[in-house]
Enzyme design. Structure first.
Site, PDB file in Angstrom:
ATOM      1  N   ASN A   1       1.027  -1.216  -0.309  1.00  0.00           N
ATOM      2  CA  ASN A   1      -0.362   0.067   0.657  1.00  0.00           C
ATOM      3  C   ASN A   1       0.871   1.511  -0.023  1.00  0.00           C
ATOM      4  O   ASN A   1       2.141   0.678   0.565  1.00  0.00           O
ATOM      5  CB  ASN A   1      -1.189  -0.236   1.232  1.00  0.00           C
ATOM      6  CG  ASN A   1      -0.049  -0.100   2.507  1.00  0.00           C
ATOM      7  OD1 ASN A   1       0.831   0.717   3.279  1.00  0.00           O
ATOM      8  ND2 ASN A   1      -0.677  -1.232   3.869  1.00  0.00           N
ATOM      9  N   MET A   2       0.348   2.614  -0.285  1.00  0.00           N
ATOM     10  CA  MET A   2       0.962   3.867  -0.348  1.00  0.00           C
ATOM     11  C   MET A   2       1.907   4.212   0.734  1.00  0.00           C
ATOM     12  O   MET A   2       3.193   4.740   0.722  1.00  0.00           O
ATOM     13  CB  MET A   2       0.300   4.960  -0.274  1.00  0.00           C
ATOM     14  CG  MET A   2       0.669   5.876  -1.258  1.00  0.00           C
ATOM     15  SD  MET A   2       1.223   5.405  -2.307  1.00  0.00           S
ATOM     16  CE  MET A   2       2.339   7.224  -2.691  1.00  0.00           C
ATOM     17  N   SER A   3       2.064   3.398   1.923  1.00  0.00           N
ATOM     18  CA  SER A   3       2.044   3.712   3.511  1.00  0.00           C
ATOM     19  C   SER A   3       3.995   3.549   3.055  1.00  0.00           C
ATOM     20  O   SER A   3       4.540   3.099   3.606  1.00  0.00           O
ATOM     21  CB  SER A   3       1.645   3.744   4.587  1.00  0.00           C
ATOM     22  OG  SER A   3       1.016   2.340   5.126  1.00  0.00           O
ATOM     23  N   GLU A   4       3.860   1.279   2.691  1.00  0.00           N
ATOM     24  CA  GLU A   4       4.762   0.651   3.135  1.00  0.00           C
ATOM     25  C   GLU A   4       5.146   0.740   1.827  1.00  0.00           C
ATOM     26  O   GLU A   4       6.626   0.406   1.854  1.00  0.00           O
ATOM     27  CB  GLU A   4       3.569  -0.757   2.820  1.00  0.00           C
ATOM     28  CG  GLU A   4       2.676  -1.652   3.799  1.00  0.00           C
ATOM     29  CD  GLU A   4       2.247  -2.290   3.389  1.00  0.00           C
ATOM     30  OE1 GLU A   4       1.680  -3.701   4.446  1.00  0.00           O
ATOM     31  OE2 GLU A   4       1.812  -2.738   2.041  1.00  0.00           O
TER      32      GLU A   4
ATOM     33  N   ASP B   1      -5.685  -8.135   2.249  1.00  0.00           N
ATOM     34  CA  ASP B   1      -5.741  -9.695   1.388  1.00  0.00           C
ATOM     35  C   ASP B   1      -6.719  -9.860   1.044  1.00  0.00           C
ATOM     36  O   ASP B   1      -6.616 -10.951   0.064  1.00  0.00           O
ATOM     37  CB  ASP B   1      -6.484 -10.057   3.118  1.00  0.00           C
ATOM     38  CG  ASP B   1      -5.690 -10.186   4.635  1.00  0.00           C
ATOM     39  OD1 ASP B   1      -4.486  -9.580   4.015  1.00  0.00           O
ATOM     40  OD2 ASP B   1      -6.603 -10.062   5.785  1.00  0.00           O
TER      41      ASP B   1
END
Length: 476
Positions: A195-198, A264
């Site tokens: 995701n964007m934060s990851e 998921d």
């Protein structure tokens, strides 16, 4: 991009990663505790749901894919609850039991559909346990087409590089739902889905679209990924490869109710779609639609094929009526019954539509609110009627039927009788024209057993497709 669902049942997927139990305590709250400024919740409902990698496996099973599940658990009651949870959908887990660690549990307290607090019960598994899990799971790679590594940084996937290499050597597509700032651990994966934060935890702040693409391609090159799918919340998803134009897929979520388990759902839809033969672009679009459905649900949830069909039809501007597939029809019937509508079904070749057909279909429609016409395929008509038939191809026959006011849905079938499709759909009423006996009508017994009715209607005398063909031939 027009999105079509593949035959999910063809997908063979191994899910390996951090499994956990999502536990929910639910109840009303109407006062503040005298001991501290916190609400008092009177628990009246307790629910356990498989989470993490176990939720990925359940999502795949719900879509219809063949799935195997491997993970680390403790020797405790929570592991038993988790096992029971995945077995409800036919998933037989291959746990590696670590005696001195608890099964990971996430306890959420909810009131009025709001999460008040989350309590985590966990200890990180050591690398020895992770490597033992990989060794135990190696043989499973021989029977799958897709491997999903579901990493929640709880220790099950300490260093998967050797396992990824073994999977790729066997021709297995490897998908990774990553965690943490070290993507080197996933070197050689087919697709990684941060995701964007990851993503920003690895590459730093992203200034704009061009910066995102550039940094993603650098990661792809450095770690030899085939592709990267960055999920971006309300901005949708962006698929990046080493040398092809990026693909941006806008979000389709109508209402965001709870994002628990959305990642998921994305990777499970990707795995099932790719395993069933979808292109990467199609698989990403399907995953995007699935995520849009699941965020409208409370807590850790799954998405069914029928829900996907409905969501795709809505987003692609399809009316839900006319010529449909069996899956589309199953969804449409479900919605009709929610509205309290009675569904009638009939079937036939309808090779040359004539006045007798029109009269018969009007009578059939009068027995309910919605009428399904199941139409024999061209090969089926030829087997039943002989060479020279059908006169009109199935697409043309269905198009004409769909244009009649009495007909709501037209669906093809390829067998000589419609018993299979009738048994699947189970209409409220099954209708046949001519001199049939009720007990001889294909699918009739199944409809009656399900509480429906079977009726025989008369055809208009002297009018038939055969007689029309004979009249035409006689005039030549």
């Amino acid at each position: 991009m027009k999105v079509t669902l593949p035959a999910f049942e063809k997908a063979r997927v191994l899910v390996l990663g951090d499994v956990m139990l999502d536990r929910y305590w639910v109840g009303p709250t109407g006062r503040i505790s005298p001991e501290a400024p916190v609400p008092v919740v009177k628990i009246n409902q307790i629910e356990d749901r498989p989470g993490g990698a176990a939720n990925v496996a359940l999502n795949i099973a719900t879509l219809g894919g063949q799935v195997q599940l491997a993970g680390l658990v403790g020797d405790d009651e929570t592991a038993k609850a988790l096992t029971l949870g995945v077995q409800t959908l036919g998933v037989e887990p291959q746990w590696l039991v670590v005696n001195d660690k608890p099964t990971i549990t996430k306890l959420r307290v909810l009131s009025r559909n709001q999460q008040l607090i989350r309590l985590d019960f966990e200890e990180e598994f050591d690398s020895a346990s992770s490597q033992a899990l990989f060794k135990q799971s190696e043989a499973m790679l021989d029977n799958v087409d897709v491997l999903v590594l579901s990493d929640y940084a709880k220790g099950a996937i300490a260093d998967p590089r050797a396992f990824i290499a073994k999977a790729r050597a066997k021709g297995v597509t490897v998908l990774v739902d990553p965690k943490g700032s070290d993507f080197a651990r996933y070197h050689g994966a087919s697709l990684i889905t941060p995701n964007m934060s990851e993503f920003e935890a690895v590459v730093g702040p992203v200034k704009d679209e061009a910066d995102l693409i550039e940094k993603a391609r650098q990661l792809i090159k450095t770690h030899e990924f085939s592709a990267m799918l960055v999920t971006r919340s309300e901005k949708g998803m962006t698929l990046i490869t080493a040398d092809e134009p990026e693909l941006h897929i806008p979000t389709v979520a109508r209402e965001v109710y709870d994002v628990t388990g959305a990642g998921d759902t994305v990777i499970s839809a990707l795995a099932t779609s790719l395993g069933a033969g979808s292109t990467l672009a199609q698989a990403c679009a399907i995953a995007n639609t699935a995520a849009g459905v699941v965020v409208g649900k409370l807590g850790t949830s799954t998405v069914s094929r029928i829900e996907l069909i409905g969501a795709l039809a809505s987003h692609q501007g399809e009316s839900g009526f006319g010529v449909v597939s069996e899956d589309q029809l199953a969804y449409a019937m479900e919605q009709a019954r929610l509205r309290g509508e009675r569904v009638v079904m009939t079937n036939g070749c309808f090779d040359i539509l004539h006045a007798g057909h029109v009269s018969y279909l009007k009578q059939a429609k009068a027995l309910g609110d919605r009428l399904i016409v199941a139409v024999n395929s061209d090969a089926s008509v030829k087997r039943l009627k002989g060479d020279g038939r059908p006169v009109n191809q199935v697409d043309r026959r269905m198009a004409v039927l769909a244009g009649l006011a009495a007909v709501d849905w037209v669906v093809p079938f390829c067998e000589d009788t419609p018993e299979r499709i009738i048994t699947r759909l189970l209409p409220d009423a099954l209708v046949k024209g001519g001199d049939y006996k009720v007990e001889d009508i294909a699918g009739g017994a199944q409809v009656i057993a399900a509480g429906g009715k079977v009726e025989v209607l008369g055809f208009e005398d002297g009018v038939s497709t055969t007689s029309i063909i004979q009249n035409i031939m006689a005039r030549q």
